[in-house]
Motif scaffolding. Structure first.
Motif, PDB file in Angstrom:
ATOM      1  N   ILE A 298     -14.428  -3.680 -11.463  1.00  0.00           N
ATOM      2  CA  ILE A 298     -13.817  -5.096 -11.579  1.00  0.00           C
ATOM      3  C   ILE A 298     -14.246  -6.347 -10.899  1.00  0.00           C
ATOM      4  O   ILE A 298     -15.003  -5.779  -9.636  1.00  0.00           O
ATOM      5  N   GLY A 299     -14.572  -7.220 -11.551  1.00  0.00           N
ATOM      6  CA  GLY A 299     -15.135  -8.117 -11.373  1.00  0.00           C
ATOM      7  C   GLY A 299     -14.791  -9.697 -11.097  1.00  0.00           C
ATOM      8  O   GLY A 299     -13.361 -10.554 -11.815  1.00  0.00           O
ATOM      9  N   PHE A 300     -14.864 -10.549  -9.772  1.00  0.00           N
ATOM     10  CA  PHE A 300     -14.243 -11.355  -9.419  1.00  0.00           C
ATOM     11  C   PHE A 300     -14.942 -12.449  -8.793  1.00  0.00           C
ATOM     12  O   PHE A 300     -16.277 -12.327  -8.608  1.00  0.00           O
ATOM     13  N   HIS A 301     -14.739 -13.479  -8.964  1.00  0.00           N
ATOM     14  CA  HIS A 301     -15.277 -15.092  -8.968  1.00  0.00           C
ATOM     15  C   HIS A 301     -15.494 -15.204  -7.410  1.00  0.00           C
ATOM     16  O   HIS A 301     -17.571 -15.543  -7.248  1.00  0.00           O
ATOM     17  N   ASN A 302     -14.919 -14.463  -6.593  1.00  0.00           N
ATOM     18  CA  ASN A 302     -15.607 -14.369  -4.933  1.00  0.00           C
ATOM     19  C   ASN A 302     -14.737 -13.486  -4.130  1.00  0.00           C
ATOM     20  O   ASN A 302     -14.119 -13.298  -4.772  1.00  0.00           O
ATOM     21  N   GLU A 303     -15.367 -13.297  -2.453  1.00  0.00           N
ATOM     22  CA  GLU A 303     -14.915 -12.251  -2.103  1.00  0.00           C
ATOM     23  C   GLU A 303     -13.744 -12.542  -1.205  1.00  0.00           C
ATOM     24  O   GLU A 303     -12.688 -11.638  -1.874  1.00  0.00           O
ATOM     25  N   SER A 304     -13.254 -14.177  -1.223  1.00  0.00           N
ATOM     26  CA  SER A 304     -11.367 -13.957  -1.289  1.00  0.00           C
ATOM     27  C   SER A 304     -10.935 -13.340  -2.508  1.00  0.00           C
ATOM     28  O   SER A 304      -9.284 -12.415  -1.808  1.00  0.00           O
ATOM     29  N   ASN A 305     -10.941 -13.864  -3.594  1.00  0.00           N
ATOM     30  CA  ASN A 305     -10.337 -12.488  -4.623  1.00  0.00           C
ATOM     31  C   ASN A 305     -10.174 -11.378  -4.915  1.00  0.00           C
ATOM     32  O   ASN A 305      -9.488 -11.192  -4.776  1.00  0.00           O
ATOM     33  N   ALA A 306     -11.120 -11.002  -4.406  1.00  0.00           N
ATOM     34  CA  ALA A 306     -11.645  -9.535  -4.002  1.00  0.00           C
ATOM     35  C   ALA A 306     -10.932  -9.177  -2.976  1.00  0.00           C
ATOM     36  O   ALA A 306     -10.217  -7.916  -3.415  1.00  0.00           O
ATOM     37  N   ALA A 307     -10.452  -9.803  -2.141  1.00  0.00           N
ATOM     38  CA  ALA A 307      -9.925  -9.094  -0.994  1.00  0.00           C
ATOM     39  C   ALA A 307      -8.067  -9.090  -1.243  1.00  0.00           C
ATOM     40  O   ALA A 307      -7.809  -7.723  -0.644  1.00  0.00           O
ATOM     41  N   ASN A 308      -8.453 -10.195  -2.129  1.00  0.00           N
ATOM     42  CA  ASN A 308      -7.031 -10.309  -2.263  1.00  0.00           C
ATOM     43  C   ASN A 308      -6.641  -9.127  -2.938  1.00  0.00           C
ATOM     44  O   ASN A 308      -5.468  -8.277  -3.597  1.00  0.00           O
ATOM     45  N   PHE A 309      -7.282  -8.121  -4.039  1.00  0.00           N
ATOM     46  CA  PHE A 309      -7.155  -7.588  -5.187  1.00  0.00           C
ATOM     47  C   PHE A 309      -6.891  -6.312  -3.932  1.00  0.00           C
ATOM     48  O   PHE A 309      -6.221  -4.999  -3.804  1.00  0.00           O
ATOM     49  N   LEU A 310      -8.191  -6.478  -3.659  1.00  0.00           N
ATOM     50  CA  LEU A 310      -8.117  -4.909  -2.402  1.00  0.00           C
ATOM     51  C   LEU A 310      -6.525  -4.387  -1.505  1.00  0.00           C
ATOM     52  O   LEU A 310      -6.203  -3.201  -2.153  1.00  0.00           O
ATOM     53  N   ASP A 311      -5.915  -5.843  -0.980  1.00  0.00           N
ATOM     54  CA  ASP A 311      -5.431  -5.682  -0.146  1.00  0.00           C
ATOM     55  C   ASP A 311      -3.703  -5.054  -1.217  1.00  0.00           C
ATOM     56  O   ASP A 311      -3.387  -4.749  -0.725  1.00  0.00           O
ATOM     57  N   LEU A 312      -4.242  -5.901  -2.069  1.00  0.00           N
ATOM     58  CA  LEU A 312      -2.568  -6.034  -2.853  1.00  0.00           C
ATOM     59  C   LEU A 312      -3.546  -3.917  -2.968  1.00  0.00           C
ATOM     60  O   LEU A 312      -1.817  -2.865  -3.160  1.00  0.00           O
ATOM     61  N   ALA A 313      -4.342  -3.312  -3.014  1.00  0.00           N
ATOM     62  CA  ALA A 313      -4.466  -1.245  -4.239  1.00  0.00           C
ATOM     63  C   ALA A 313      -3.450  -0.922  -2.832  1.00  0.00           C
ATOM     64  O   ALA A 313      -3.359   0.303  -3.091  1.00  0.00           O
ATOM     65  N   ARG A 314      -3.505  -1.739  -1.561  1.00  0.00           N
ATOM     66  CA  ARG A 314      -3.253  -0.773  -0.135  1.00  0.00           C
ATOM     67  C   ARG A 314      -2.067  -0.665  -0.619  1.00  0.00           C
ATOM     68  O   ARG A 314      -1.739   0.215   0.388  1.00  0.00           O
ATOM     69  N   GLN A 315      -0.905  -1.858  -0.748  1.00  0.00           N
ATOM     70  CA  GLN A 315       0.306  -1.843  -0.930  1.00  0.00           C
ATOM     71  C   GLN A 315       1.263  -1.074  -2.954  1.00  0.00           C
ATOM     72  O   GLN A 315       2.216  -0.538  -2.660  1.00  0.00           O
ATOM     73  N   VAL A 316       0.740  -1.148  -3.604  1.00  0.00           N
ATOM     74  CA  VAL A 316       1.067  -1.303  -4.946  1.00  0.00           C
ATOM     75  C   VAL A 316       0.812   0.411  -5.265  1.00  0.00           C
ATOM     76  O   VAL A 316       0.240   1.019  -5.044  1.00  0.00           O
ATOM     77  N   SER A 317       1.876   1.033  -5.311  1.00  0.00           N
ATOM     78  CA  SER A 317       2.766   2.384  -5.161  1.00  0.00           C
ATOM     79  C   SER A 317       2.103   2.735  -6.334  1.00  0.00           C
ATOM     80  O   SER A 317       2.252   1.649  -7.993  1.00  0.00           O
ATOM     81  N   GLY A 318       1.750   4.395  -7.538  1.00  0.00           N
ATOM     82  CA  GLY A 318       1.417   4.883  -8.592  1.00  0.00           C
ATOM     83  C   GLY A 318       2.747   4.447  -9.230  1.00  0.00           C
ATOM     84  O   GLY A 318       3.725   4.339  -8.983  1.00  0.00           O
ATOM     85  N   PRO A 319       2.793   5.778 -10.729  1.00  0.00           N
ATOM     86  CA  PRO A 319       3.826   5.283 -11.325  1.00  0.00           C
ATOM     87  C   PRO A 319       4.404   6.706 -10.806  1.00  0.00           C
ATOM     88  O   PRO A 319       6.009   6.091 -11.085  1.00  0.00           O
ATOM     89  N   SER A 320       4.298   7.251  -9.709  1.00  0.00           N
ATOM     90  CA  SER A 320       5.324   8.625  -9.495  1.00  0.00           C
ATOM     91  C   SER A 320       6.117   8.222  -7.703  1.00  0.00           C
ATOM     92  O   SER A 320       6.303   8.827  -7.415  1.00  0.00           O
ATOM     93  N   GLY A 321       5.250   6.944  -7.305  1.00  0.00           N
ATOM     94  CA  GLY A 321       5.595   6.827  -6.401  1.00  0.00           C
ATOM     95  C   GLY A 321       4.602   7.082  -4.952  1.00  0.00           C
ATOM     96  O   GLY A 321       4.576   6.743  -3.920  1.00  0.00           O
ATOM     97  N   SER A 322       3.463   7.655  -5.642  1.00  0.00           N
ATOM     98  CA  SER A 322       2.657   7.725  -5.220  1.00  0.00           C
ATOM     99  C   SER A 322       1.357   6.108  -4.870  1.00  0.00           C
ATOM    100  O   SER A 322       1.128   5.855  -5.871  1.00  0.00           O
ATOM    101  N   HIS A 323       0.770   6.592  -3.438  1.00  0.00           N
ATOM    102  CA  HIS A 323      -0.445   5.113  -3.275  1.00  0.00           C
ATOM    103  C   HIS A 323      -1.598   5.813  -4.916  1.00  0.00           C
ATOM    104  O   HIS A 323      -2.129   7.589  -5.181  1.00  0.00           O
ATOM    105  N   ILE A 324      -2.192   4.082  -5.161  1.00  0.00           N
ATOM    106  CA  ILE A 324      -3.243   4.446  -6.056  1.00  0.00           C
ATOM    107  C   ILE A 324      -4.061   4.994  -5.488  1.00  0.00           C
ATOM    108  O   ILE A 324      -4.816   5.982  -6.207  1.00  0.00           O
ATOM    109  N   GLY A 325      -4.417   4.763  -4.428  1.00  0.00           N
ATOM    110  CA  GLY A 325      -6.126   5.324  -3.830  1.00  0.00           C
ATOM    111  C   GLY A 325      -6.700   4.063  -2.859  1.00  0.00           C
ATOM    112  O   GLY A 325      -6.621   2.733  -3.295  1.00  0.00           O
ATOM    113  N   GLN A 326      -6.717   5.162  -1.785  1.00  0.00           N
ATOM    114  CA  GLN A 326      -6.489   3.738  -0.577  1.00  0.00           C
ATOM    115  C   GLN A 326      -8.221   3.522  -1.028  1.00  0.00           C
ATOM    116  O   GLN A 326      -9.541   4.097  -1.593  1.00  0.00           O
ATOM    117  N   PRO A 327      -8.790   1.558  -1.195  1.00  0.00           N
ATOM    118  CA  PRO A 327     -10.049   1.699  -1.088  1.00  0.00           C
ATOM    119  C   PRO A 327     -11.019   1.337   0.130  1.00  0.00           C
ATOM    120  O   PRO A 327     -10.509   1.777   1.572  1.00  0.00           O
TER     121      PRO A 327
END
Length: 494
Positions: free
Chosen positions: A192-221
């Protein structure tokens, strides 16, 4: 069943528009826009296939090739698809959400259904044309579910995704009722590509917070790690999904095909300045007429500088090229009305008959003509409230190899990270925009050598970090991506 295309680009639109000639015949003409300009050279080199909507609703078109040999594979959309998927969810939900709520997003369940169905249709088309083990490069916010769907349909494919607009902070993204589905869709990609570091960091932060379909976390980046920053400002990290796949995340600043701009004809530049009345200073804005671009703010700043006497209407003109955009959406109609009202007011106050101080054009302009406008302009105004990158700023710099001119640039445009020698401004602060404009004017008059050094530094950045570097960096990292998790390496930037 698979096709025979080893490299496939998939985007919301094909890189062509259907035009009707006076005699009633129809032809395909290259489309304007940054995405087309960035990707067309890449596809021509790969002789690949571009999958997208041809821009005409309720019509079915057979695949065809461009003059450069690129295979175009049209996807059929109905008028209802266009309204719900494109005008609705893509541009009245995702666009304002991803641009930091400049206008309130609308969360409509029917639009979401249309978005999901159209992404599924695109996935079916890509699965049909892609060869076994092909590389598929998915483009932009309209198709964020596509990587996940395609991963299920064709697990043999190498899938990359690039977002051409900003990615918001997780506290904003989490407003989206369908946030888990969108994140899972993106995580179907290998990279997954973004224009700059801040956008990529936003996505990585989101991945730490958003849960998957059964409530388990997507996976720690993995922790964000900067790689190759001196060369390309790319970053590398991985997200490990709940099923053990490793998804690369990186920053790849998009750029332009410098050769496609070309040197402007001096005679054409001189003719343009003559048509404007030979002003001492020409300022230029070139934008889609979008509420994110800050066109009204630059007009208001220009108006106040004229009112205060800081700028002399006898010596300066502002040329604003505003390309029509999404005109059926209410916020875009409001933006156009506000801009055109400001143009009329400024000209009524400071212009004279036959000599407006603001020259306004609300139509598209071919790139061949636009190059002369860039070369003519003493000062380029890019005052967007939020931009993933903004290639107009880079195109302007590319047309000034002699170091002439000056760039006023929003600090919230992605290009500000690379073009740090520009006169940066905060578009939310009218005084900041006014200061940047005045500083550009003063520097041209009083510090020409320093101004030239600033422009030459930016020109070096743009010409050495061109669209070829952007594309090859992303595709090299995608080729090295190992979604099984067997590799210990990060994506290696070129």
């Amino acid at each position: 069943m698979s096709g025979d295309n080893s490299f496939v680009v998939v985007a919301n639109r094909l890189p062509v528009d259907l035009t009707t000639e006076p005699d009633g015949t129809s032809t395909w003409a290259p489309s304007p826009g940054g995405l087309v300009a960035a990707l067309s050279p890449v596809l021509e080199r790969h002789q690949g296939c571009w999958v997208g909507w041809p821009g005409v609703a309720d019509e079915t078109f057979e695949p065809f090739r461009t003059d450069a040999g690129v295979l175009l594979h049209p996807v059929r959309l109905t008028a209802a698809d266009f309204e719900g998927f494109y005008e609705g969810f893509s541009n009245a939900t995702l666009w304002p959400l991803y641009h930091d709520l400049i206008v309130p997003p609308i969360y409509d369940r029917e639009w979401w259904s249309a978005y999901r169905e159209v992404n599924l249709r695109f996935a079916d088309e890509v699965a049909a044309v892609a060869a076994e083990g092909a590389t598929v490069w998915v483009q932009d916010y309209q198709l964020q579910l596509l990587p996940g769907i395609l991963r299920q349909l064709r697990p043999d494919l190498k899938i990359g995704f690039f977002l051409h607009i900003p990615f918001p902070g997780p506290e904003l993204f989490r407003q989206l009722p369908w946030r888990e589905e969108v994140v899972r869709g993106l995580l179907g990609a290998d990279l997954i590509g973004f224009h700059n570091e801040s956008n990529a960091a936003n996505f990585l932060d989101l991945a730490r917070q958003v849960s998957g379909p059964s409530g388990s976390h997507i996976g720690q980046p993995d922790e964000l790690r900067v790689e190759g920053a001196a060369a390309t400002r790319e970053i590398g990290a991985h997200i490990t999904t709940s099923d053990g796949r490793r998804v690369g995340v990186g920053a790849f600043p998009i750029s332009i095909d410098v050769d496609s701009i070309g040197p402007a004809d001096p005679a054409a530049v001189a003719e343009l300045r003559a048509e404007l009345g030979e002003p001492k200073t020409v300022m230029l804005g070139v934008d889609r007429l979008d509420y994110t671009k800050g066109i009204l703010q630059r007009l208001l700043a220009f108006e106040e500088l004229l009112e205060s006497g800081a700028l002399d209407p006898e010596e300066v003109v502002l040329v604003q090229v505003a390309t029509p955009s999404r005109e059926r959406i209410e916020q875009y109609r409001v933006a156009r009305s506000q801009v055109e009202e400001a143009v009329g007011r400024i000209n009524g106050h400071f212009g004279t008959i036959g000599n407006p101080v603001v020259h306004y054009q609300h139509r598209s302009m071919p790139k061949s003509q636009l190059g002369a406008y860039y070369a003519m302009a003493d000062i380029m105004l890019v005052t967007s409230f939020k931009d993933g990158m903004n290639l107009v700023a880079k195109e302007y710099v590319a047309t000034h190899p002699d170091g002439s001119g000056a760039l006023v640039l929003s600090e919230f445009a992605g290009a500000s990270v690379e073009l740090e020698q520009a006169h940066l401004c905060n578009p939310f602060d009218l005084e900041s925009v006014k200061r940047a404009i005045l500083n550009a004017v003063w520097d041209l008059d009083d510090a020409p050598e320093a101004t030239r050094e600033r422009m030459l530094a930016m020109h070096e950045q743009v010409t050495t970090h061109d669209v070829d570097l952007w594309a090859s960096s992303f595709l090299d990292c995608l080729a090295q991506a190992d979604s099984t998790g067997d590799s210990d390496g990060e994506p290696e930037p070129r």
